[in-house]
Design an enzyme around this catalytic site. Structure first.
Site, PDB file in Angstrom:
ATOM      1  CE  LYS A 172     -49.465 -36.161 -17.575  1.00 51.12           C
ATOM      2  NZ  LYS A 172     -49.941 -37.052 -16.483  1.00 51.12           N
ATOM      3  N   GLY A 203     -45.777 -38.674 -14.472  1.00 51.54           N
ATOM      4  CA  GLY A 203     -45.789 -37.390 -13.782  1.00 51.54           C
ATOM      5  C   GLY A 203     -47.185 -36.819 -13.719  1.00 51.54           C
ATOM      6  CG  ASP A 204     -47.788 -33.608 -10.958  1.00 52.42           C
ATOM      7  OD1 ASP A 204     -47.044 -33.033 -11.782  1.00 52.42           O
ATOM      8  OD2 ASP A 204     -47.683 -33.438  -9.727  1.00 52.42           O
ATOM      9  N   GLY A 205     -49.827 -33.249 -13.925  1.00 49.97           N
ATOM     10  CA  GLY A 205     -50.027 -32.201 -14.919  1.00 49.97           C
ATOM     11  C   GLY A 205     -49.062 -31.050 -14.789  1.00 49.97           C
ATOM     12  N   GLY A 207     -46.013 -30.998 -13.116  1.00 44.66           N
ATOM     13  CA  GLY A 207     -44.594 -31.328 -13.197  1.00 44.66           C
ATOM     14  C   GLY A 207     -44.133 -31.842 -14.537  1.00 44.66           C
ATOM     15  CB  VAL A 208     -44.656 -34.620 -16.518  1.00 41.34           C
ATOM     16  CG1 VAL A 208     -44.451 -35.223 -17.906  1.00 41.34           C
ATOM     17  CG2 VAL A 208     -43.570 -35.117 -15.581  1.00 41.34           C
ATOM     18  N   GLY A 209     -46.877 -32.605 -17.479  1.00 43.40           N
ATOM     19  CA  GLY A 209     -47.801 -32.220 -18.544  1.00 43.40           C
ATOM     20  C   GLY A 209     -47.586 -30.809 -19.041  1.00 43.40           C
ATOM     21  CD  GLU A 247     -61.946 -37.915 -26.311  1.00 46.00           C
ATOM     22  OE1 GLU A 247     -62.889 -37.398 -25.659  1.00 46.00           O
ATOM     23  OE2 GLU A 247     -61.350 -38.939 -25.949  1.00 46.00           O
ATOM     24  CB  CYS A 281     -65.185 -38.468 -22.506  1.00 47.59           C
ATOM     25  SG  CYS A 281     -64.490 -39.519 -23.795  1.00 47.59           S
ATOM     26  CD  GLU A 381     -67.043 -35.250 -18.776  1.00 48.39           C
ATOM     27  OE1 GLU A 381     -66.987 -36.160 -19.620  1.00 48.39           O
ATOM     28  OE2 GLU A 381     -66.161 -34.373 -18.669  1.00 48.39           O
TER      29      GLU A 381
END
Length: 474
Positions: A172, A203-205, A207-209, A247, A281, A381
């Site tokens: 994803k 997909g987004d977090g 709906g899929v993540g 990560e 990052c 951050e």
């Protein structure tokens, strides 16, 4: 308008279970350049089933077979590198020259480093240990979630070792920068990746993540992104006790001692912080300067920051582009306003867009001096071209300030004293320490301490993340 609504599942491009269109926005123009569909639980189920079906055969292939596939992928990737340049420029606003020289080559770097590690270590034959044999085996079906800031870098850093280990997978990618991932799927298909070994669902977090992380058919999750999202992935994965490799974020310190070549060190420090428009990052965003050199360093930093060019990503040249989205632009502006409100001294940049950029999510390269490590701009951050400068008096104080952060992804050190470099680098609580502008290699481990994650990626170390260890006795 590029239309990419389909997902890559089981070796075919398939329609989503339920169409759910999302525009991909070019951050330089604020206009759509493509349309994708966001997936759902049904799409994840189909992709996991395809990966599960392919696992038995792929996990039993030889190292030579997997190496041959990686070699074919590298050949296709290098031939189509110009297409990858364009995809990354459009989806995330990385300038043309930077994409060609930094972003796209990262994919080749990880593919080649993984191939070399696979050939060198093989992980094919059991090794004796006393009266037992130790055997490395692929962990199973893997869920891979990748970010938008270095899109193909993180995709290749996960897909390559998963393939090499004998795993199958569902990727994803970031839904706001999906074009490079879709192009990579085309490359794998062209290279002859067996059906079901690699699958992609946009997909987004939510709906899929989250569905992928919690799915009982997934044996491992490998995630790169924010610490907040990493916590969510871990929480969703916990009921099925699957392996989770993370990560995550960083607020990396950069210790500048008075015995360094001041101008060289400052140019490296600002260029590294502002590279990729600050959207890395491991960017050195906290510049700690020895007090005896601090006044001169502040003056030089203001001068160098004023020389940083902001420009159109479609143009060649050494400039930074926009940040990824309007949402990210607003977050960065809020951080800059917070720094001013907290009493930090603004010496370059500041709120608003650079002159001449009314359209696009462009941010002024910004530097704050006289920052306390307890200020929000030193703790959080920011993920934009914003540098904070903090003075210190002693080596011990510099180390204390550097380690006073919930993160531990990277640290940087500028000094003319080799013994100090060795001494200080041992005391910095970070997964990577870079001395005097040194650049990382593709085959050394990358990952962090504390809330910057767990596990290591790149080369043989990334390969090990996707392997289980079996003991055979008797």
């Amino acid at each position: 308008m590029i239309k990419k609504r389909q997902f890559y599942i089981g070796g075919d491009w398939v329609d989503p279970v339920a169409p759910n269109d999302l525009d991909v926005i070019n951050p330089a123009t604020e206009k759509p350049v493509a349309v994708i569909s966001l997936g759902s639980e049904g799409d994840v189920d189909k992709a996991v089933a395809a990966a599960r079906q392919a696992f038995d055969a792929w996990s039993e292939t030889s190292v030579d077979t997997r190496a041959a596939l990686l070699e074919r992928i590298i050949a296709v990737y290098e031939r189509r590198a110009g297409e990858m340049d364009e995809a990354i420029r459009l989806e995330m606003g990385a300038p043309r020259s930077f994409t060609r020289e930094q972003q796209t080559p990262a994919g080749t770097g990880h593919l080649q480093a993984t191939l070399e590690a696979l050939k060198a270590h093989r992980f094919e034959w059991p090794s004796p240990r006393g009266g037992s044999l130790l055997r490395h085996e692929p962990i199973g079906v893997c869920g891979l979630i990748t970010p938008w800031n270095w899109p193909i870098n993180q995709i290749a850093a996960k897909v390559a070792p998963a393939l090499a280990a004998g795993c199958t997978m569902v990727l994803k990618p970031s839904e706001i920068a999906p074009l490079s991932a879709l192009l990579f799927a085309e490359m794998l298909d062209e290279a002859g990746c067996p059906p079901g070994v690699f699958n992609l669902v946009n997909g987004d977090g939510e709906g899929v993540g989250a569905v992928l992380s919690a799915h009982p058919g997934i044996d491992m999750m490998s995630f790169t992104g924010s610490t907040r999202a990493g916590v969510s992935v871990t929480r969703n994965a916990a009921p099925t006790v699957k392996r989770v490799a993370l990560e995550l974020g960083g607020k990396s310190p950069n210790l500048l001692f008075a015995d360094a070549d001041l101008e060289t060190a400052l140019r490296f420090s600002l260029e590294s912080c502002f590279s990729n428009t600050g959207q890395s990052c491991d960017a050195p965003t906290r510049l700690l300067v020895e007090r005896s050199a601090y006044a001169e360093a502040v003056e030089l930093a203001a001068k160098i920051a004023g020389e940083v060019k902001v420009g159109d990503p479609a143009e060649e040249g050494d400039h930074i582009g926009p940040v990824i989205s309007g949402l990210q632009y607003d977050k960065i502006q809020a951080h800059i306003e917070s720094g001013i409100a907290e009493g930090a001294r603004l010496i370059a940049g500041g709120p608003g867009k650079p002159e001449g950029f009314d359209t696009g999510y462009y941010v002024r390269p910004t530097v704050f001096a006289d920052v306390g490590n307890d200020m929000s701009i030193a703790r959080n951050e920011i993920f934009g071209p914003v540098l904070v400068m903090i003075p210190f008096d002693t080596e011990e104080e510099a180390i204390r300030i550097a380690n006073d952060t919930p993160y531990g992804l990277a640290a940087y050190l500028q000094t003319g004293n080799p013994e100090r470099a060795k001494r200080v680098s041992r005391k910095l609580r970070a997964g990577s320490v870079y001395i005097n502008g040194a650049a990382p290699d593709w085959d050394v481990p990358f990952g962090g301490y504390k809330q910057s994650g767990n596990g290591r990626e790149y080369g043989e170390f990334g390969l090990e993340d996707f392997l289980e260890l079996k003991v055979i006795t008797g």
